[in-house]
Write a protein that holds these residues in place. Structure first.
Motif, PDB file in Angstrom:
ATOM      1  N   VAL A 103       0.868  -1.169   0.000  1.00 29.95           N
ATOM      2  CA  VAL A 103       0.000   0.000   0.000  1.00 29.95           C
ATOM      3  C   VAL A 103       0.907   1.222   0.000  1.00 29.95           C
ATOM      4  O   VAL A 103       1.718   1.406   0.909  1.00 29.95           O
ATOM      5  N   SER A 121      -1.075  -4.649  -5.159  1.00 28.69           N
ATOM      6  CA  SER A 121      -0.683  -3.299  -4.762  1.00 28.69           C
ATOM      7  C   SER A 121      -1.874  -2.351  -4.800  1.00 28.69           C
ATOM      8  O   SER A 121      -2.764  -2.498  -5.631  1.00 28.69           O
ATOM      9  N   ARG A 122      -1.847  -1.380  -3.906  1.00 30.41           N
ATOM     10  CA  ARG A 122      -2.866  -0.340  -3.870  1.00 30.41           C
ATOM     11  C   ARG A 122      -2.187   1.006  -3.665  1.00 30.41           C
ATOM     12  O   ARG A 122      -1.215   1.113  -2.920  1.00 30.41           O
ATOM     13  N   VAL A 124      -3.036   4.883  -2.359  1.00 28.09           N
ATOM     14  CA  VAL A 124      -3.991   5.719  -1.648  1.00 28.09           C
ATOM     15  C   VAL A 124      -3.550   7.158  -1.857  1.00 28.09           C
ATOM     16  O   VAL A 124      -2.401   7.510  -1.589  1.00 28.09           O
ATOM     17  N   LEU A 152      -8.274   5.683   5.711  1.00 28.78           N
ATOM     18  CA  LEU A 152      -8.246   5.322   4.286  1.00 28.78           C
ATOM     19  C   LEU A 152      -7.164   4.285   4.001  1.00 28.78           C
ATOM     20  O   LEU A 152      -7.379   3.330   3.243  1.00 28.78           O
ATOM     21  N   VAL A 153      -6.008   4.469   4.610  1.00 31.89           N
ATOM     22  CA  VAL A 153      -4.893   3.551   4.381  1.00 31.89           C
ATOM     23  C   VAL A 153      -5.162   2.211   5.059  1.00 31.89           C
ATOM     24  O   VAL A 153      -4.890   1.150   4.485  1.00 31.89           O
ATOM     25  N   GLN A 155      -8.067   0.856   5.602  1.00 30.55           N
ATOM     26  CA  GLN A 155      -9.082   0.173   4.791  1.00 30.55           C
ATOM     27  C   GLN A 155      -8.451  -0.466   3.551  1.00 30.55           C
ATOM     28  O   GLN A 155      -8.727  -1.625   3.235  1.00 30.55           O
ATOM     29  N   ALA A 156      -7.597   0.283   2.854  1.00 32.48           N
ATOM     30  CA  ALA A 156      -6.933  -0.265   1.660  1.00 32.48           C
ATOM     31  C   ALA A 156      -6.054  -1.456   2.029  1.00 32.48           C
ATOM     32  O   ALA A 156      -6.050  -2.475   1.327  1.00 32.48           O
ATOM     33  N   ALA A 157      -5.336  -1.337   3.123  1.00 32.41           N
ATOM     34  CA  ALA A 157      -4.414  -2.399   3.525  1.00 32.41           C
ATOM     35  C   ALA A 157      -5.156  -3.666   3.933  1.00 32.41           C
ATOM     36  O   ALA A 157      -4.821  -4.764   3.475  1.00 32.41           O
ATOM     37  N   SER A 159      -8.196  -4.602   3.168  1.00 34.16           N
ATOM     38  CA  SER A 159      -8.886  -5.207   2.035  1.00 34.16           C
ATOM     39  C   SER A 159      -7.892  -5.942   1.141  1.00 34.16           C
ATOM     40  O   SER A 159      -8.200  -7.004   0.614  1.00 34.16           O
ATOM     41  N   LEU A 160      -6.700  -5.407   1.003  1.00 33.82           N
ATOM     42  CA  LEU A 160      -5.665  -6.057   0.188  1.00 33.82           C
ATOM     43  C   LEU A 160      -5.228  -7.376   0.833  1.00 33.82           C
ATOM     44  O   LEU A 160      -5.082  -8.396   0.153  1.00 33.82           O
TER      45      LEU A 160
END
Length: 166
Positions: A103, A121-122, A124, A152-153, A155-157, A159-160
């Protein structure tokens, strides 16, 4: 192990806030029952020490490897991470290339041109009128990075990591 690289050699405009890296690392480490490994060059020791110092009161295990590894050691250690949190940086490219779920927080640079690659990879980022500016230092208020929140980070992490498990 949750890897964290809070530095960026190109300049301060590419660096997310160390307090937010620590906040995200703590939340994810608690959720995943993981330790935290902080990485950086010898020139990034101060920012890495800041993250480490902020994590310590949380009770999460945290090791600071800043300036303590050569490239091959860094590759080996980062490859062992369940997740890697980073700015747009060399370590981002390495973790992503190794297939480590990565992330990356972007602001001043163009994630389309220099972002991490692959489904693991994501990026943000928060859109602001002055980004991407490609400057080394922000001449105004660093809004491209300060508007990226820890939730936000996280959530992205998370979910990944969930996607990687399936």
């Amino acid at each position: 192990v949750i890897g964290v690289s809070p530095g960026a050699a190109y300049g301060g405009a590419k660096r997310w806030l160390p307090e937010r890296f620590a906040e995200v690392a703590i939340e994810i480490a608690r959720e995943r029952h993981a330790a935290i490994a902080v990485f950086g060059s010898k020139d990034e020791r101060d920012i890495c020490e800041t993250v480490t110092r902020l994590v310590e009161p949380s009770g999460c295990a945290c090791l600071n490897f800043s300036g303590a590894t050569d490239l091959s050691e860094f590759v080996e250690l980062s490859a062992a991470c369940e997740l890697y949190l980073t700015n747009d940086s060399g370590p981002m490219h390495i973790a992503s290339a190794l297939g480590v779920p990565t992330v990356a927080v972007f602001g001043a640079t163009d994630d389309e041109a220099t972002g991490p690659t692959g489904a693991h990879s994501r990026v943000v980022r928060q859109p602001v009128e002055c980004s991407p500016c490609l400057l080394r230092e922000c001449p105004i208020d660093h809004r491209c990075m300060t508007r990226v929140t820890a939730p936000l980070v996280v959530q992205a992490a998370l979910s990944l990591v969930e996607i990687q498990k399936t």
